[in-house]
Scaffold this active site. Structure first.
Site, short mmCIF file in Angstrom:
data_model
loop_
_atom_site.label_atom_id
_atom_site.label_comp_id
_atom_site.label_asym_id
_atom_site.label_seq_id
_atom_site.Cartn_x
_atom_site.Cartn_y
_atom_site.Cartn_z
N ASN A 241 -6.38 -2.23 6.74
CA ASN A 241 -5.21 -2.90 5.76
C ASN A 241 -4.52 -1.56 5.53
OD1 ASN A 241 -4.00 -3.38 3.20
ND2 ASN A 241 -5.27 -2.38 1.33
N TRP A 242 -3.77 -1.37 6.73
CA TRP A 242 -2.67 -0.63 6.90
C TRP A 242 -1.87 -0.52 6.30
CZ3 TRP A 242 -0.70 -2.57 13.23
CH2 TRP A 242 -2.20 -2.99 13.43
N LYS A 243 -1.65 -1.14 4.98
CA LYS A 243 -0.78 -1.15 3.35
C LYS A 243 1.01 -0.69 4.46
CE LYS A 243 -4.45 0.50 1.31
NZ LYS A 243 -4.81 2.04 0.48
N HIS B 218 -4.60 -6.56 -4.83
CA HIS B 218 -5.72 -5.24 -4.29
C HIS B 218 -4.57 -4.19 -6.05
CE1 HIS B 218 -5.40 -1.05 -3.06
NE2 HIS B 218 -5.97 -1.97 -2.05
N GLU C 268 -3.28 -1.67 -5.55
CA GLU C 268 -2.27 -1.00 -5.68
C GLU C 268 -0.80 -2.14 -6.34
OE1 GLU C 268 -2.22 0.36 -2.00
OE2 GLU C 268 -3.26 1.98 -2.52
N GLU D 213 -13.03 -2.71 -4.46
CA GLU D 213 -12.56 -1.46 -4.18
C GLU D 213 -12.33 -1.15 -6.18
OE1 GLU D 213 -10.11 -2.28 -0.56
OE2 GLU D 213 -8.87 -2.26 -2.29
N GLY E 253 -8.00 5.56 -1.99
CA GLY E 253 -8.17 6.80 -1.17
C GLY E 253 -8.30 8.44 -1.78
N SER F 45 -12.14 4.75 0.39
CA SER F 45 -12.47 5.96 0.84
C SER F 45 -13.81 6.12 2.37
CB SER F 45 -13.29 6.84 0.49
OG SER F 45 -12.15 7.17 -0.51
N GLY G 237 -8.74 1.00 4.48
CA GLY G 237 -7.47 1.77 4.16
C GLY G 237 -7.07 2.62 5.58
N GLY G 238 -7.30 4.38 4.80
CA GLY G 238 -6.58 5.10 5.13
C GLY G 238 -7.89 5.32 7.38
#
Ligand code: PGA
Length: 243
Positions: free
Chosen positions: A8-10, A91, A93, A161, A167, A206, A227-228
């Protein structure tokens, strides 16, 4: 069944030339389903870059409406048309930053299925809900309310999640993940009437190169949503190898 790994590159990867390079640099263990989720303007570029490989493309959201006067929204069928196979829905976010409710999530997931996409329905408790001992109840409610009737026929893909793990560098223990994934599988089976083997639950929050293998070895974990660590090619490729 092979593991599913979603990067997930956001809103982190661009410009276009970088997106194309990254999409081509993902190396592919064949038993793994790799899914890349770039920002909306880059979806067709990534689809073209991965054509002929086993990498699939996911959008990060879609409209809850099939078409019409909805400025700024993108319909599920438009995503399908540019080569998208999956769409991340709900998500945290989106739930937190855009006020999306499980009701919205259910409508979006219904549109995705009707358009022939696989929705990745995200659920998870906040830190406060976990400390207050409400995680199981909160997640049960999200699962019951976020899965559309359309999902009761085929297969279903959910992503657990925990909001506090996203994150943050913190992850639940293997035991907590096993317990929650078992809970989600049984609630989703109850909601849909599907056999548990038709329900897949990813873990996200994470996930890194050094914990991916351990997390994916937990019973009930069908893969990971990253993600990250998907923003570091070396690290993402080593998560794929771990799968
Ligand atoms: P993270 O994000 O891997 O950076 O924790 C996961 C996600 O938000 O999907």
């Amino acid at each position: 069944m092979g593991k599913i790994i979603v990067g997930n590159w956001k809103m982190n990867v661009g410009p276009l030339a970088q997106v194309r390079d990254w999409a081509r640099a993902i190396s592919l263990p064949s038993a793994v389903e790799v899914v890349l989720s770039p920002s909306t303007p880059f979806l067709s570029t990534v689809s073209a870059a991965v054509e002929g490989t086993n990498v699939k493309v996911s959008a990060q959201d879609c409209s809850s409406q099939p078409e019409g006067a909805f400025t700024g929204d993108v319909s599920a069928s438009m995503l399908k048309d540019v080569g998208v196979s999956y769409v991340i829905i709900g998500h945290s976010e989106r739930r937190q930053g855009h006020g999306e409710t499980s009701d919205d999530v259910r409508k979006k997931a219904a549109q995705a299925i009707k358009a022939g996409l696989i929705p990745i329905i995200c659920i998870g408790e906040s830190e406060q809900e976990r400390t207050q001992g409400k995680a199981m109840d909160v997640v049960r409610k999200q699962v019951m309310e976020s899965i559309p009737d359309e999902a009761t026929k085929g297969k279903i893909l959910l992503a657990y999640e925990p909001v506090w793990a996203i994150g943050s560098g913190k992850t639940p223990s293997a035991d907590d993940i096993r317990q929650m994934h078992g809970h989600i599988l049984s609630v989703a089976a109850q909601r849909t009437g599907l056999a548990p083997e038709r329900i897949s639950v990813l873990y996200g929050g994470s996930v890194k190169a050094d914990n991916a293998a351990g997390i994916m070895a937990v019973p009930g974990v069908a893969g990971v949503l990253v993600g990250g660590a998907s923003l570091k090619l070396e690290e993402f490729n080593s998560i794929l190898r771990a799968a």
